[in-house]
Design a protein around this motif. Structure first.
Motif, PDB file in Angstrom:
ATOM      1  N   THR A 278       0.834  -1.198   0.000  1.00  0.00           N
ATOM      2  CA  THR A 278       0.000   0.000   0.000  1.00  0.00           C
ATOM      3  C   THR A 278       0.872   1.253   0.000  1.00  0.00           C
ATOM      4  O   THR A 278       0.650   2.178  -0.790  1.00  0.00           O
ATOM      5  N   ASP A 279       1.872   1.279   0.884  1.00  0.00           N
ATOM      6  CA  ASP A 279       2.777   2.426   0.959  1.00  0.00           C
ATOM      7  C   ASP A 279       3.507   2.641  -0.363  1.00  0.00           C
ATOM      8  O   ASP A 279       3.657   3.777  -0.834  1.00  0.00           O
ATOM      9  N   ARG A 280       3.937   1.546  -0.968  1.00  0.00           N
ATOM     10  CA  ARG A 280       4.660   1.631  -2.251  1.00  0.00           C
ATOM     11  C   ARG A 280       3.772   2.259  -3.329  1.00  0.00           C
ATOM     12  O   ARG A 280       4.175   3.194  -4.027  1.00  0.00           O
ATOM     13  N   ASP A 281       2.531   1.749  -3.466  1.00  0.00           N
ATOM     14  CA  ASP A 281       1.631   2.269  -4.492  1.00  0.00           C
ATOM     15  C   ASP A 281       1.230   3.713  -4.211  1.00  0.00           C
ATOM     16  O   ASP A 281       1.092   4.523  -5.141  1.00  0.00           O
ATOM     17  N   TYR A 282       1.038   4.036  -2.926  1.00  0.00           N
ATOM     18  CA  TYR A 282       0.669   5.414  -2.592  1.00  0.00           C
ATOM     19  C   TYR A 282       1.782   6.373  -3.018  1.00  0.00           C
ATOM     20  O   TYR A 282       1.526   7.402  -3.662  1.00  0.00           O
ATOM     21  N   ASN A 283       3.003   6.015  -2.681  1.00  0.00           N
ATOM     22  CA  ASN A 283       4.134   6.884  -3.023  1.00  0.00           C
ATOM     23  C   ASN A 283       4.376   6.935  -4.528  1.00  0.00           C
ATOM     24  O   ASN A 283       4.753   7.989  -5.073  1.00  0.00           O
ATOM     25  N   HIS A 284       4.129   5.819  -5.226  1.00  0.00           N
ATOM     26  CA  HIS A 284       4.215   5.833  -6.688  1.00  0.00           C
ATOM     27  C   HIS A 284       3.158   6.756  -7.282  1.00  0.00           C
ATOM     28  O   HIS A 284       3.407   7.437  -8.284  1.00  0.00           O
ATOM     29  N   ALA A 285       1.966   6.756  -6.665  1.00  0.00           N
ATOM     30  CA  ALA A 285       0.884   7.633  -7.141  1.00  0.00           C
ATOM     31  C   ALA A 285       1.285   9.102  -6.987  1.00  0.00           C
ATOM     32  O   ALA A 285       1.019   9.923  -7.877  1.00  0.00           O
TER      33      ALA A 285
END
Length: 397
Positions: A278-285
């Motif tokens: 979740t953290d990875r995708d949020y930061n990628h977003a």
């Protein structure tokens, strides 16, 4: 640029003088004891049924609720009562997002009344720089079961189709008014089994009203493993069809419910396998939106310190002004003041969600906030630690 780099470099989320500069000694003490009580999981579990029963049978506890948990997490019972909170936040350079937080209604007259109330928040925000964004939930405007059936692509009967058209018309009225008055409006994300319908309506509204700038924003819950792809796909559609994308980025609010339903109905959970994903995708977003800053206006709705720091650093790396109109940080009223007020002190755009509504009707929202504070790892400890530090700094603890 040198000055901006220095600002970002010295940004600290542990500066309690900044974090609580808008709170009086009495308010800070109240916050400390409120979070102490919320941290007792037993209270969070037994509080809702007891409070609901007391309100139902007419016990005089409304004034107690209003003076404590309601006062901390809500702006008031109506728009006028929120003015004090709006002014208090503005004094420390933080905007307000008026959020009519009545939930769980199912009647057409209530949907019409909710639509009118949301439009009032937009009218109230017109030309007021203290209220840079507005928001609404789709389920405040139409029956949950109707949106759920539409999501399954089942044919709606004549009565259902008429109800669905009324729902879409309410959404259109709100977005049309926002467009006419030049007020940004966000459509909140909800459960996955009604989200496709909300996404389709939101995209339709963006096509109509985001021709010159982002007025309508859809919400992307990055705790879902498919939502980073959705964000990128919508950006591609916006680019091809020549409109602007409005995006609110959140981690998500329905994780337990989502997993339980997926398990019970034997389908793959839409939720990420772990918090790291979740953290990875949020930061990628965040990185994606910054890379498409000309096309995308976005609100980073997060209580996560690392994500806030990343976005602050990205703005500096790309030489984007801290107060660029396409970028906002956002947190909930009464939570993570160390993020909101330290970011605002360094010149970033920040807005707090300011929920409002009748005490009884807003109770589901308040209970969710209490549960969220106790379930998010480290949230309660962090809030209490920072408040205690500020009390000590002021010589009150």
């Amino acid at each position: 640029m040198q000055q901006t780099e220095l600002k970002s470099k010295f940004l600290s989320f542990d500066n309690t003088e900044n974090a609580f500069r808008g709170k009086t000694d009495a308010e800070l003490k109240r916050a400390y004891w409120l979070f102490k009580l919320i941290s007792i999981n037993l209270l969070t579990k037994i509080g809702p049924p007891i409070t609901n029963l007391a309100l139902k049978i007419g016990l005089p506890i409304k004034s107690l609720i209003k003076a404590t948990i309601f006062k901390h997490f809500c702006g008031g019972e109506n728009i006028a009562e929120c003015d004090g909170t709006v002014l208090q936040l503005h004094d420390v350079k933080v905007g307000s997002i008026l959020d009519y937080s009545v939930e769980g209604e199912e009647d057409e007259p209530v949907f019409d009344a909710t639509c009118i109330e949301i439009m009032k928040t937009i009218q109230h925000a017109q030309g007021d720089t203290r209220i840079p964004l507005t928001v609404f939930k789709a389920t405040g405007l139409g029956k949950f079961a109707l949106l759920e059936k539409n999501d399954t692509k089942q044919a709606l009967d004549a009565e259902e189709q008429a109800a669905f058209e009324r729902f879409k018309n309410r959404v259109d009225q709100i977005c049309k008014l926002a467009h006419e008055l030049d007020v940004k409006v966000m459509i909140d994300a909800e459960e996955s089994w009604i989200q496709d319908t909300i996404d389709e309506v939101a995209l339709e509204m963006m096509r109509k009203y985001n021709q010159k700038k982002a007025i309508v924003y859809n919400t992307y819950q990055l705790y879902r493993h498919d939502k980073l792809a959705s964000l990128k796909a919508d950006a591609e559609i916006a680019s091809q069809e020549k409109f602007f994308l409005g995006a609110k980025l959140v981690r998500g609010a329905y994780m337990e419910k989502e997993r339980k339903r997926a398990l019970g109905m034997n389908y793959p959970s839409p939720i990420q396998a772990d918090k790291e994903s979740t953290d990875r995708d949020y930061n990628h977003a965040l990185q994606f939106c910054i890379s498409e800053i000309a096309l995308i206006s976005f609100v980073a709705g997060t209580h996560n310190e690392e994500s806030c720091r990343l976005l602050a650093e990205l703005l500096d790396e790309k030489s984007i002004p801290h107060d660029h109109e396409h970028v906002y940080f956002s947190q909930l009223l009464g939570m993570s003041d160390n993020l909101s007020f330290n970011l605002s002190a360094f010149g970033y755009n920040v807005a707090k969600y300011v929920p409002y509504g009748p005490v009884k009707a807003v109770m589901p929202y308040l209970f969710r906030r209490a549960e969220e504070n106790t379930s998010v790892a480290g949230q309660m400890g962090r809030e209490l630690r920072l408040i205690a530090l500020e009390l000590k700094r002021r010589g009150l603890h």
